[in-house]
Each structure stands twice: as structure tokens, then as C-alpha cells.
Design a protein around this motif. Sequence first.
Motif, PDB file in Angstrom:
ATOM      1  N   ASN A  77      -5.123 -10.251  -9.777  1.00 19.74           N
ATOM      2  CA  ASN A  77      -3.807  -9.009 -10.760  1.00 19.74           C
ATOM      3  C   ASN A  77      -4.829  -9.413 -12.451  1.00 19.74           C
ATOM      4  O   ASN A  77      -5.784  -9.490 -12.343  1.00 19.74           O
ATOM      5  CB  ASN A  77      -2.321 -10.385 -10.179  1.00 19.74           C
ATOM      6  CG  ASN A  77      -1.940  -9.111  -9.652  1.00 19.74           C
ATOM      7  OD1 ASN A  77      -1.364  -7.941 -10.157  1.00 19.74           O
ATOM      8  ND2 ASN A  77      -1.921 -10.219  -7.937  1.00 19.74           N
ATOM      9  N   ARG A 110      -3.737  -7.219  -5.511  1.00 21.55           N
ATOM     10  CA  ARG A 110      -4.296  -5.853  -6.171  1.00 21.55           C
ATOM     11  C   ARG A 110      -3.024  -5.343  -5.985  1.00 21.55           C
ATOM     12  O   ARG A 110      -2.301  -4.742  -5.618  1.00 21.55           O
ATOM     13  CB  ARG A 110      -4.786  -5.074  -4.463  1.00 21.55           C
ATOM     14  CG  ARG A 110      -5.753  -6.348  -3.546  1.00 21.55           C
ATOM     15  CD  ARG A 110      -6.108  -5.831  -2.193  1.00 21.55           C
ATOM     16  NE  ARG A 110      -5.370  -5.812  -0.862  1.00 21.55           N
ATOM     17  CZ  ARG A 110      -4.540  -5.401  -0.309  1.00 21.55           C
ATOM     18  NH1 ARG A 110      -4.826  -3.839  -1.137  1.00 21.55           N
ATOM     19  NH2 ARG A 110      -3.408  -5.830   0.243  1.00 21.55           N
ATOM     20  N   ASN A 111      -2.160  -5.646  -7.119  1.00 24.27           N
ATOM     21  CA  ASN A 111      -1.407  -5.045  -8.251  1.00 24.27           C
ATOM     22  C   ASN A 111      -2.215  -5.054 -10.015  1.00 24.27           C
ATOM     23  O   ASN A 111      -2.815  -5.430  -9.610  1.00 24.27           O
ATOM     24  CB  ASN A 111      -0.038  -5.761  -8.397  1.00 24.27           C
ATOM     25  CG  ASN A 111       0.628  -4.927  -7.019  1.00 24.27           C
ATOM     26  OD1 ASN A 111       1.062  -3.729  -7.185  1.00 24.27           O
ATOM     27  ND2 ASN A 111       0.559  -5.701  -6.154  1.00 24.27           N
ATOM     28  N   SER A 112      -1.211  -5.096 -11.104  1.00 29.88           N
ATOM     29  CA  SER A 112      -1.772  -5.207 -11.884  1.00 29.88           C
ATOM     30  C   SER A 112      -0.704  -5.799 -12.543  1.00 29.88           C
ATOM     31  O   SER A 112      -0.032  -5.418 -14.329  1.00 29.88           O
ATOM     32  CB  SER A 112      -1.270  -3.527 -12.751  1.00 29.88           C
ATOM     33  OG  SER A 112      -2.742  -2.836 -12.176  1.00 29.88           O
ATOM     34  N   ASN A 167       1.480   2.507  -3.321  1.00 30.86           N
ATOM     35  CA  ASN A 167       1.329   3.856  -4.624  1.00 30.86           C
ATOM     36  C   ASN A 167       2.393   3.538  -5.264  1.00 30.86           C
ATOM     37  O   ASN A 167       2.536   4.066  -6.015  1.00 30.86           O
ATOM     38  CB  ASN A 167       1.384   5.122  -4.511  1.00 30.86           C
ATOM     39  CG  ASN A 167       0.051   4.992  -3.373  1.00 30.86           C
ATOM     40  OD1 ASN A 167      -1.347   4.399  -4.355  1.00 30.86           O
ATOM     41  ND2 ASN A 167      -0.422   6.287  -2.976  1.00 30.86           N
ATOM     42  N   THR A 201       2.855  -3.193 -12.335  1.00 30.01           N
ATOM     43  CA  THR A 201       2.479  -4.115 -13.992  1.00 30.01           C
ATOM     44  C   THR A 201       3.811  -4.873 -14.347  1.00 30.01           C
ATOM     45  O   THR A 201       4.789  -5.062 -13.718  1.00 30.01           O
ATOM     46  CB  THR A 201       2.693  -2.361 -14.906  1.00 30.01           C
ATOM     47  OG1 THR A 201       3.823  -2.366 -14.950  1.00 30.01           O
ATOM     48  CG2 THR A 201       1.443  -1.579 -14.732  1.00 30.01           C
ATOM     49  N   ASN A 206      -0.172  -2.259  -4.415  1.00 25.87           N
ATOM     50  CA  ASN A 206       0.749  -1.049  -4.997  1.00 25.87           C
ATOM     51  C   ASN A 206      -0.038  -1.286  -6.422  1.00 25.87           C
ATOM     52  O   ASN A 206      -0.862  -1.403  -7.012  1.00 25.87           O
ATOM     53  CB  ASN A 206       1.382  -1.188  -4.861  1.00 25.87           C
ATOM     54  CG  ASN A 206       3.126  -0.717  -3.768  1.00 25.87           C
ATOM     55  OD1 ASN A 206       2.229  -0.203  -2.783  1.00 25.87           O
ATOM     56  ND2 ASN A 206       3.113  -2.314  -3.157  1.00 25.87           N
ATOM     57  N   HIS A 207       1.054  -0.659  -7.637  1.00 26.81           N
ATOM     58  CA  HIS A 207       0.074  -0.643  -8.803  1.00 26.81           C
ATOM     59  C   HIS A 207       1.639  -1.318  -9.414  1.00 26.81           C
ATOM     60  O   HIS A 207       1.720  -0.915 -10.461  1.00 26.81           O
ATOM     61  CB  HIS A 207      -0.175   1.114  -9.397  1.00 26.81           C
ATOM     62  CG  HIS A 207      -1.102   1.853  -8.165  1.00 26.81           C
ATOM     63  ND1 HIS A 207      -2.023   1.397  -8.741  1.00 26.81           N
ATOM     64  CD2 HIS A 207      -0.527   2.901  -7.042  1.00 26.81           C
ATOM     65  CE1 HIS A 207      -2.356   2.173  -7.972  1.00 26.81           C
ATOM     66  NE2 HIS A 207      -1.928   3.281  -6.809  1.00 26.81           N
ATOM     67  N   LEU A 259       4.882   2.332  -8.767  1.00 23.95           N
ATOM     68  CA  LEU A 259       4.676   1.996 -10.008  1.00 23.95           C
ATOM     69  C   LEU A 259       5.755   1.248 -10.719  1.00 23.95           C
ATOM     70  O   LEU A 259       6.498   1.115  -9.621  1.00 23.95           O
ATOM     71  CB  LEU A 259       4.301   3.264 -10.575  1.00 23.95           C
ATOM     72  CG  LEU A 259       3.451   4.102  -9.891  1.00 23.95           C
ATOM     73  CD1 LEU A 259       3.814   5.806 -10.860  1.00 23.95           C
ATOM     74  CD2 LEU A 259       1.825   3.570 -10.233  1.00 23.95           C
ATOM     75  N   SER A 274       0.417  -1.251   0.522  1.00 21.12           N
ATOM     76  CA  SER A 274       0.178   0.332   0.028  1.00 21.12           C
ATOM     77  C   SER A 274       0.905   0.892   0.074  1.00 21.12           C
ATOM     78  O   SER A 274       0.772   2.119   0.816  1.00 21.12           O
ATOM     79  CB  SER A 274      -0.991   0.167   0.836  1.00 21.12           C
ATOM     80  OG  SER A 274      -1.487  -0.848   1.830  1.00 21.12           O
ATOM     81  N   SER A 298       1.797  -6.491  -1.817  1.00 20.51           N
ATOM     82  CA  SER A 298       0.220  -5.861  -1.876  1.00 20.51           C
ATOM     83  C   SER A 298       0.211  -4.525  -2.339  1.00 20.51           C
ATOM     84  O   SER A 298       0.533  -3.543  -1.871  1.00 20.51           O
ATOM     85  CB  SER A 298      -0.562  -6.669  -1.238  1.00 20.51           C
ATOM     86  OG  SER A 298      -0.340  -6.573   0.105  1.00 20.51           O
TER      87      SER A 298
END
Length: 218
Positions: free
Chosen positions: A105, A80-82, A34, A60, A57-58, A36, A32, A55
Amino acid sequence: MVFRESATISTKGSEYQYDTTLALVTNIDLSSNNLLGDIPKELTSLVELRSLNLSGNHFTGLIPQAIGDMKQLESLDLSRNSLSGEMPNSFRAMSTLNYLNLSYNQLTGRIPESTQLRGFDNSSFIGNDLCGFPLTRNCSSGGPNKREDNGSDDKSSSKIEWFYVFLSLGYAAGFSIFCTTLVLNKSWRVAYFGLVEDICNRAYVYCYIKWRLGKSSC
């Protein structure tokens, strides 16, 4: 005033407070924040790490292929990312892993088969496009649509085969009826053989005339 180092670390779904033993912690918790970009592949060189929580975050891109080099890792949370792509096969080498969360994801493909991964339930993988145990979605080379197409092809082939079977049976039945009629009906038999004889005579005369005129034979 005395400054006291402390840290709260989330691992295996629980939170732990570390004070005097902070220097001995072999965990990383960056949840948590943020963050990238891709997960740094350099993390996989921390072979003594026992807990990694990224977990919320963003992140990729792909999960690092060398994730399996972290053979001491007991807890891994990348939820809970991408993250995208397939789970690396090196997951099979993580025999000490007893907590895994890859949920929510954009992962795809088959979950690597290993005794360790089979011990986790659906919640570790939900929110992705994964297949294979422990999920109820089975993996196949072509997916549901291809199975349906194969079913249609099988039905078409079956129809074609039965067509030739019935055609052969019909021909055999018709020929049998014809032969039986010739045997039992004298007038039909005389007429049939007379017709055959007439056709043979006409063919003989035609070939004889061509031969006499110097043309090629029949």
C-alpha cells in the motif's frame, strides 16, 4: 433441481468452501473486485466479524480509525491497495488478530507497538513506507538527514570549544614566558618598568593639564 448456496472464502492465506454452514459465516471476502474509494467506516461496526479480506482492489484513503473496535477479528487482509496515511493506534486493541497483511500500500509512519503486532513478520508490512518492529527500519523524529546534521553541529561545536582551549593555553604560555624573561633578564626588566613608568607619567601630565584648563578629568 435443487439450488444450493455456497461460497469460497479466502482467509489467513487459505481458501475455504462453505456450503450448508453459509449462514453461520462471519467472514467478508471482497478481494480482487476492482473496488474503488475509501474503506467504508461502517465496516468497523461489524464487531462480530472474524475475517475481512479487501485485498487486490483500488481502495484509497486512510484505514478507518475505529478498526480496533472489531475486537473479534482474527484475519485482516488489506494488501495490494492504495491505502495511505498511518496505521491507526487502535490496532493495539485487536488482541485476537492472528493474521495481518497490509503489504503493498502507501502507508507511512510508525507501526503501533503492541504484543499482538510484534508477532507478525516483515511480509505483513512490506511495500509501504513504515518503520519500527518487526521491520529493520528504525523510526526517528527527524530521519537520517537530521542525524547527519546533528553530527555536523556537534563536530562544529567541538571545534569551537577546542579553539578556545588552545587560545587560553597559548595566552597562559606566552604570559609565563614573558614573566620568566623579566625575572631572569635584568636589562629587560629595567626597560619594561621604565616604559611602564613613562606611560604613567605621560597619563598623569595629560590629566593634570586637562584639569587646569577646566576640562573634565580623565
